[in-house]
Enzyme design. Sequence first.
Site, short mmCIF file in Angstrom:
data_model
loop_
_atom_site.label_atom_id
_atom_site.label_comp_id
_atom_site.label_asym_id
_atom_site.label_seq_id
_atom_site.Cartn_x
_atom_site.Cartn_y
_atom_site.Cartn_z
N LYS A 55 7.69 2.34 -7.14
CA LYS A 55 8.83 2.06 -8.00
C LYS A 55 9.30 0.63 -7.72
CE LYS A 55 10.13 6.93 -7.95
NZ LYS A 55 11.17 7.95 -7.73
N LYS A 63 9.90 19.15 -12.00
CA LYS A 63 10.61 19.22 -10.72
C LYS A 63 10.58 20.65 -10.19
CE LYS A 63 12.13 14.93 -10.29
NZ LYS A 63 11.86 14.09 -9.11
#
Length: 329
Positions: A217, A110
């Site tokens: 997803k 991240k």
Amino acid sequence: MSAPLPPVAEILETLHVVSLPMSVRFRGVDHREAALFEGPEGWAEFSPFLEYGPAEAATWLAAAIDFAFEPQPLPHRDRIGVNATVPAVAAEQVPEILARYGACRTVKVKVAEVGQTLEEDVARVAAVRERLGPAGRVRVDANAGWNVDEAERALHALAEFDLEYAEQPCATLEELAEVRARMRDWDIPIAADESVRKATDPLAVARAGAADIVIVKAQPLGGVRRALDIVEQTGLPAVVSSALDTSVGLGQGARLAAALPTLDYDCGLGTASLFTGDVASDPLVPANGEIPVTRVAPDPELLARHAASAERRAWWESRIRACHALLDT
């Protein structure tokens, strides 16, 4: 969903709401709440992030209902390679986090966290590359945190670490397309996540030439079948990722990854390693960089141990009723 919608009372009858502790703070939380319920096909998870309103969360409920009540597409594989995920932590915390994943060959890092600097991102990615060695795969995820110029500057600074791809560097399709054009000579592919799962038209990213890879997803896209259809229509390679799911939700993600005709990248389905507790006695944590394709049934003792408060359960019940009403219309 094409199948008849089950009554909301049938969903609430088997409902369990849990709050799972996390090893590190992620997306601003240190506990992950999720609602689990059982249907004829097995257990499913409904866990849209708390800030999502009913209109967005209803798609997540459609995915959970489909997984619990309908047979799923046949798999092409029985194990899924997964990446480790490193949150926006200090570089010195990287070894501790990666140790939780075991022998993963791919790591997603991240970056572009609010309040942090590019120098912190570079140090974090450098620590991951050092830990993995030259053969490992490193990808970064900015969660739409940069504008075009910031993305170009950051990716130039990170290019020395041999990035597999950069996920959602900017927010809009126009920005993604511009960054993709600027980075073409640097051989850093662009992957789209939010531009797929939060878009009213998830195919627009492909039409705009704004990405080389799509991140899909199962929950946010309405289930395995709808996600498969989106991937097919984009014509782009896909990476299946989790939405910080419990092992029940990860089982649905693994089923999506298994149903893809081709799977060229490790998937973001190793996030059970970010929890210090789970609902399954045999959670879907990576072993040798893989997870099995299997349905997960929660352990009653763990459901009780991690049960959310009565107030939080009532909040989730109300949320399910609101989302179900939208699906029913």
